[in-house]
Design a protein around this motif. Structure first.
Motif, short mmCIF file in Angstrom:
data_model
loop_
_atom_site.label_atom_id
_atom_site.label_comp_id
_atom_site.label_asym_id
_atom_site.label_seq_id
_atom_site.Cartn_x
_atom_site.Cartn_y
_atom_site.Cartn_z
N UNK A 68 22.25 -10.89 -36.53
CA UNK A 68 22.31 -11.28 -35.12
C UNK A 68 22.31 -10.00 -34.28
N UNK A 69 21.42 -9.93 -33.28
CA UNK A 69 21.30 -8.74 -32.44
C UNK A 69 21.56 -9.11 -30.98
N UNK A 70 22.37 -8.28 -30.33
CA UNK A 70 22.66 -8.55 -28.91
C UNK A 70 23.04 -7.24 -28.23
N UNK A 71 23.10 -7.28 -26.90
CA UNK A 71 23.48 -6.12 -26.13
C UNK A 71 24.33 -6.51 -24.93
N UNK A 72 25.03 -5.53 -24.39
CA UNK A 72 25.81 -5.74 -23.17
C UNK A 72 25.45 -4.63 -22.19
N UNK A 73 25.61 -4.93 -20.90
CA UNK A 73 25.36 -3.93 -19.89
C UNK A 73 26.45 -4.02 -18.83
N UNK A 74 26.72 -2.90 -18.19
CA UNK A 74 27.75 -2.89 -17.15
C UNK A 74 27.34 -1.91 -16.06
N UNK A 75 27.56 -2.30 -14.82
CA UNK A 75 27.34 -1.40 -13.70
C UNK A 75 28.64 -0.65 -13.45
N UNK A 76 28.67 0.62 -13.83
CA UNK A 76 29.91 1.40 -13.68
C UNK A 76 30.20 1.73 -12.23
N UNK A 77 29.18 2.11 -11.49
CA UNK A 77 29.38 2.46 -10.07
C UNK A 77 28.04 2.41 -9.35
N UNK A 78 28.01 1.67 -8.25
CA UNK A 78 26.80 1.57 -7.43
C UNK A 78 26.73 2.76 -6.49
N UNK A 79 25.53 3.29 -6.31
CA UNK A 79 25.32 4.48 -5.49
C UNK A 79 24.40 4.19 -4.32
N UNK A 80 24.65 4.88 -3.22
CA UNK A 80 23.74 4.84 -2.09
C UNK A 80 23.77 6.22 -1.45
N UNK A 81 22.60 6.74 -1.11
CA UNK A 81 22.53 8.07 -0.52
C UNK A 81 21.09 8.44 -0.29
N UNK A 82 20.80 9.73 -0.35
CA UNK A 82 19.43 10.14 -0.15
C UNK A 82 19.33 11.53 0.43
N UNK A 83 18.14 12.05 0.39
CA UNK A 83 17.85 13.39 0.91
C UNK A 83 17.42 13.26 2.36
N UNK A 84 18.15 13.89 3.25
CA UNK A 84 17.81 13.77 4.67
C UNK A 84 18.22 12.42 5.22
N UNK A 324 34.32 1.32 -23.20
CA UNK A 324 35.36 2.02 -22.47
C UNK A 324 35.88 1.21 -21.29
N UNK A 325 37.02 1.64 -20.77
CA UNK A 325 37.68 0.93 -19.68
C UNK A 325 36.92 1.13 -18.37
N UNK A 326 36.49 0.03 -17.78
CA UNK A 326 35.65 0.09 -16.57
C UNK A 326 36.38 0.73 -15.40
N UNK A 327 37.68 0.44 -15.25
CA UNK A 327 38.43 0.96 -14.11
C UNK A 327 38.60 2.47 -14.22
N UNK A 328 38.97 2.94 -15.41
CA UNK A 328 39.15 4.38 -15.60
C UNK A 328 37.84 5.14 -15.42
N UNK A 329 36.76 4.56 -15.92
CA UNK A 329 35.46 5.22 -15.79
C UNK A 329 35.04 5.31 -14.33
#
Length: 344
Positions: A68-84, A324-329
């Motif tokens: 059985x094969x599976x995966x998990x994903x997690x968004x650790x931190x969303x970013x917004x920014x940019x050059x200029x 790993x722990x999502x809050x600490x990361x």
């Protein structure tokens, strides 16, 4: 310029910051496995033209080895920014993939080949850089976020897509390594098959969002009892034709009627490459009538029962633990970005 100075220059010049609503205000990933309505050409008569009289055949044999094969994903931190004055969306994410290998003749099961990877990506064709997040308190441990291919899309939704695509690519690599060398092994991937999946991989789709059958044939699904399947039909999507069938998981003691659930509760869809002989596909379909209900999860342990398989559920827990722990990361990421100062 050294690699360390280059990374520091990147983060200072682009002024990326965390977006507070990115992970908490809405579900982090809103990606359906399938669209709401199928536009595929479907041939429901490849196995039989008479669905009304179809009965699920018994398998001639069962494989002794399952993977059985599976995966998990997690968004650790969303970013917004940019050059200029530009606005670019990005994401720190963690993905994990692994396998549960079962020897039914012993019986014995074990988690194996688990891979944890942290990824960094942006929309708007913005390239990312390899970024190392140091651990406080003098520890030598660090979080290493590897750059992934940027996306042309530049909306908040791109974050989920970046992490999702990275996870699917890692799953595909693992699937390729697990190709069965003999007929005594069945490899089951949680989710749909990709365009380049090997022929003898079984795709397991536990959520129905897409109508592949017209009402004439879909009515058959309401009549399925646990351990019974529909006839095989052909989904003739461009570049990914495949055989598919529906099956009702669970047992006679744990079914939708006794639990007060919807009549289609427990229905899953399975798929195989149509490049294999139809007779081989039939035998694998017959095997799933026994194997899928046997490994179905129980409602007392998994709210997604019986669709979610017990080996997959166990693998998901182990993958989550190793991510790993999502809050600490997230705190470490906050400290890292705050160290560059800049305008908020």
């Amino acid at each position: 310029m050294s690699d360390e100075n280059y990374v520091s220059s990147f983060w200072r010049s682009h002024n990326f910051r965390l977006e507070p609503w990115g992970n908490d205000y809405e579900p982090p990933i809103q990606i359906s496995e399938e669209l709401s309505l199928s536009e595929s050409d479907v041939n429901p008569t490849v196995e039989t033209k008479n669905w009304d009289s179809f009965e699920s055949p018994k398998p001639r044999s069962l494989p002794n080895h399952l993977i059985f094969i599976d995966g998990r994903r997690r968004l650790d931190a969303a970013l917004v920014g940019g050059d200029g004055n530009t606005i670019t969306y990005g994401i720190f994410g963690t993905i994990s993939v692994g396998a549960v290998v079962i020897n039914r003749s012993v019986p014995q099961a074990s988690c194996s080949q688990i891979t944890i990877r942290r990824v960094l990506g942006f929309g708007g064709e913005q390239e990312a850089v390899l970024t190392r997040i140091p651990c406080p308190l003098g520890s030598k441990a660090e979080l290493v976020y590897e750059p992934v291919k940027p996306s042309q899309d530049n909306t908040p939704n791109v974050r989920g897509l970046i992490v999702q695509n990275a996870m699917l690519a890692a799953e595909e690599q693992l699937v390729t390594k697990q190709i069965a060398k003999d007929g005594d092994t069945l490899v089951i991937r949680d989710g749909r098959l990709s365009y380049n999946s090997p022929d003898f991989i079984l795709g397991y789709v536990k959520t129905m969002h897409k109508n592949y059958l017209t009402e004439k044939y879909a009515a058959f699904l309401w009549e399925l009892a646990p351990g019974e399947r529909s006839p095989i039909f052909l989904i003739a999507e461009k570049n990914r034709p495949r055989y598919s069938w529906y099956l009702k998981s669970g047992t006679s003691q744990i079914n939708s009627e006794l639990l007060g659930y919807h009549g289609l509760h427990g229905i899953v869809r399975l798929e195989l490459s149509s490049e294999i002989p139809l007779e081989t596909a039939k035998e694998i379909a017959n095997q799933t009538c026994y194997l899928i209900p046997y490994y179905a999860s129980h409602p007392s342990r998994d709210p997604r029962a019986p669709q979610n398989l017990a080996p997959v559920s166990a693998l998901e827990r182990e993958l989550g633990r190793r991510m790993g722990d999502a809050i600490l990361i997230k705190r470490r990421l906050q400290c890292f970005l705050a160290s560059f100062g800049g305008n908020e």
